[in-house]
Design a protein around this motif. Structure first.
Motif, PDB file in Angstrom:
ATOM      1  N   GLU A   1       1.563   3.167  -3.444  1.00 41.46           N
ATOM      2  CA  GLU A   1       0.833   1.660  -3.077  1.00 41.46           C
ATOM      3  C   GLU A   1       0.444   1.042  -4.567  1.00 41.46           C
ATOM      4  O   GLU A   1      -0.292   2.071  -5.462  1.00 41.46           O
ATOM      5  CB  GLU A   1       0.013   1.825  -1.939  1.00 41.46           C
ATOM      6  CG  GLU A   1      -1.174   2.286  -2.199  1.00 41.46           C
ATOM      7  CD  GLU A   1      -2.348   2.017  -1.020  1.00 41.46           C
ATOM      8  OE1 GLU A   1      -2.115   1.191  -0.384  1.00 41.46           O
ATOM      9  OE2 GLU A   1      -3.262   3.050  -1.061  1.00 41.46           O
ATOM     10  N   ASP A   2       0.512  -0.133  -4.626  1.00 42.93           N
ATOM     11  CA  ASP A   2      -0.205  -0.997  -5.441  1.00 42.93           C
ATOM     12  C   ASP A   2       0.193  -0.333  -7.245  1.00 42.93           C
ATOM     13  O   ASP A   2      -0.637  -0.679  -8.076  1.00 42.93           O
ATOM     14  CB  ASP A   2      -1.613  -0.830  -5.489  1.00 42.93           C
ATOM     15  CG  ASP A   2      -2.091  -1.571  -3.958  1.00 42.93           C
ATOM     16  OD1 ASP A   2      -1.429  -2.566  -3.877  1.00 42.93           O
ATOM     17  OD2 ASP A   2      -2.880  -0.907  -3.552  1.00 42.93           O
TER      18      ASP A   2
ATOM     19  N   ASN B   1       3.274  -2.483  -1.451  1.00 39.07           N
ATOM     20  CA  ASN B   1       2.746  -3.595  -2.704  1.00 39.07           C
ATOM     21  C   ASN B   1       2.883  -2.830  -3.967  1.00 39.07           C
ATOM     22  O   ASN B   1       1.959  -3.077  -4.953  1.00 39.07           O
ATOM     23  CB  ASN B   1       1.040  -3.593  -2.355  1.00 39.07           C
ATOM     24  CG  ASN B   1       0.927  -4.366  -1.018  1.00 39.07           C
ATOM     25  OD1 ASN B   1       1.634  -5.008  -0.468  1.00 39.07           O
ATOM     26  ND2 ASN B   1      -0.408  -4.143  -0.288  1.00 39.07           N
TER      27      ASN B   1
ATOM     28  N   GLY C   1       5.832  -5.459   1.188  1.00 38.49           N
ATOM     29  CA  GLY C   1       4.966  -6.122   0.266  1.00 38.49           C
ATOM     30  C   GLY C   1       5.543  -5.777  -1.379  1.00 38.49           C
ATOM     31  O   GLY C   1       4.566  -6.178  -1.891  1.00 38.49           O
TER      32      GLY C   1
END
Length: 445
Positions: free
Chosen positions: A201-202, A223, A245
């Motif tokens: 993530e991210d 994300n 995302g």
């Protein structure tokens, strides 16, 4: 008479010269400059410094210090160069600021993790070996409960390779590849293999090859920003996975799902997958997928479905997505049955749908979708068309039967063929699909 003509000619000439002089005066000292390049994105946030650690000076024998550390120890890397490679075979935390750089000697894995409960936080890793058969990596992991957060990886062949592990977290890292290397010869930014219950993530990935999750069920990819690679995210044999995302820009393929069931792809944006084989989302031999509230913009193909679903009791649901400015919105290869297209928006596509090979998508459920080429009406003002939307395209029908005709796509020849199919009922093509209740206005996404 002739004198008046000469005077008028001289007057016009004088006015022209005055105008040119004014323009020259305005232009003196003025240069036309190119617009400034876009500023680089801000760095990802650094993880906070954990309490209770021990400082490790730059240049110290890091392998010896790690080997002598107690299980659960916390080590702080000071700013400066720290020599790699080294291995970690006990649970510990290694934290450092971005200015602390672990440098490879050009061979093997720069950091080799062979223990549970290892955390790598904040610092920079520069380089790795370059052998593809060994998958030389900045970080190689085989251990449960691993965490990598806030790292910056540059000039490494592979970024993270995580194998046979559980509950791994790879979050908020920046992985920078080399755009000068042919895309197929680069290593993967992140590679999960036989890894379960983990999260990616991210992260920010540029100019790498793939973000790859294979033989790894029940993982979440959330994300992430992936640009100028081959596969933005590639699932294979990844039942129960989630892709959510993500921002996928200028990749060959944004998202690809193979041989997987019960996968969810929600709220992603894929844009600029414009190569000959480019697609926003590709699906092969997969079923029970939820493809919801994504945006597929300016891709060669928005969504590509190949023999999906492959099991007779599976279905796929494609709902609430924006498919815009693509060469082809939806492409079906092989059986298009048991797919549902609900409340999607099709806007500015060259073709809304195509079936490769002979056949149609009439067994697919289409309901409540918005099409910018719908020519019906809504007399009862309920927001839905009073007549079905029937997609017919003689050029695509011919290309499906004779693939070599795709060479002429975008030429007047195929344009004329499509016009013939619209004007003369004798040549009207077969319907590709029918939406029985088309939406009159696009839904906001």
């Amino acid at each position: 008479m002739f004198g008046d003509r000469k005077r008028r000619r001289r007057r016009r000439t004088a006015l022209v010269l005055i105008g040119l002089a004014c323009l020259a005066a305005v232009g003196i000292g003025t240069t036309v400059s190119a617009p400034p390049p876009p500023s680089p994105p801000p760095p990802l946030p650094a993880p906070p410094k954990p309490a209770g650690g021990r400082e490790v000076a730059a240049g110290a024998n890091l392998q010896q210090i790690i080997d002598q550390a107690e299980p659960g120890a916390i080590l702080y890397l000071s700013p400066g160069d720290h020599n790699g490679p080294f291995s970690i075979r006990r649970p510990l935390t290694l934290w450092g600021p971005r200015e602390a750089v672990v440098r490879s000697n050009g061979r093997g894995n720069t950091i080799d993790v062979r223990a549970d409960g290892v955390r790598l936080l904040g610092f920079t890793i520069d380089g790795s070996g370059d052998r593809p058969d060994k998958m030389d990596s900045a970080v190689r992991v085989e251990g449960d409960d691993f965490e990598a957060r806030g790292l910056r990886i540059v000039r490494a062949y592979f970024g993270f390779v995580v194998e046979k592990s559980k509950r791994a977290t790879v979050a908020a890292n920046e992985i920078v590849g080399d755009p000068n290397i042919e895309i197929g010869l680069r290593g993967d930014a992140i590679r999960f293999w036989e890894t379960r219950g983990s999260i990616i993530e991210d992260n920010r990935v540029t100019d790498s090859r793939d973000l790859l999750v294979w033989y790894s069920p029940d993982n979440r990819v959330v994300n992430n920003e992936v640009a100028r690679g081959r596969y933005g995210t590639h699932f294979m044999y990844c039942d129960g996975g989630v892709i959510e995302g993500g921002l996928y820009r200028d990749n060959t393929v944004g998202i690809f799902v193979m041989y997987s069931r019960n996968v969810e792809a929600r709220g992603n944006l894929t844009a600029g997958s414009l190569s000959a084989g480019g697609m926003g989302l590709g699906v092969k031999d997969s079923g029970n997928l939820t493809i919801e509230n994504n945006r597929f913009v300016r891709d060669q193909v928005g969504v590509y479905l190949d023999n999906s679903p492959s099991r007779p009791d599976d279905h796929n649901r494609v709902e609430g997505n924006l498919i815009a400015f693509c060469q082809t919105g939806i492409v079906f290869h092989s059986s298009p049955a048991r797919n549902q297209f609900l409340n999607n928006t099709f806007q500015g596509n060259q073709d809304q749908a195509r079936v490769d090979g002979r056949g149609d998508a009439l067994e697919t459920t289409w309901r409540g979708n918005s099409f910018d080429d719908y020519q019906g009406y809504d007399l009862d003002d309920d927001g839905f068309g009073d007549v079905p939307h029937e997609a017919r395209n003689l050029a695509n029908q011919m290309i499906g039967r004779i693939p070599e005709l795709a060479f002429f796509r975008g030429t007047p020849a195929l344009g004329l063929l499509e016009a013939v199919g619209r004007i003369f009922p004798l040549f009207q093509p077969e319907a590709i699909f029918v939406d029985s209740q088309p939406r009159m206005k696009a839904r906001g996404i």
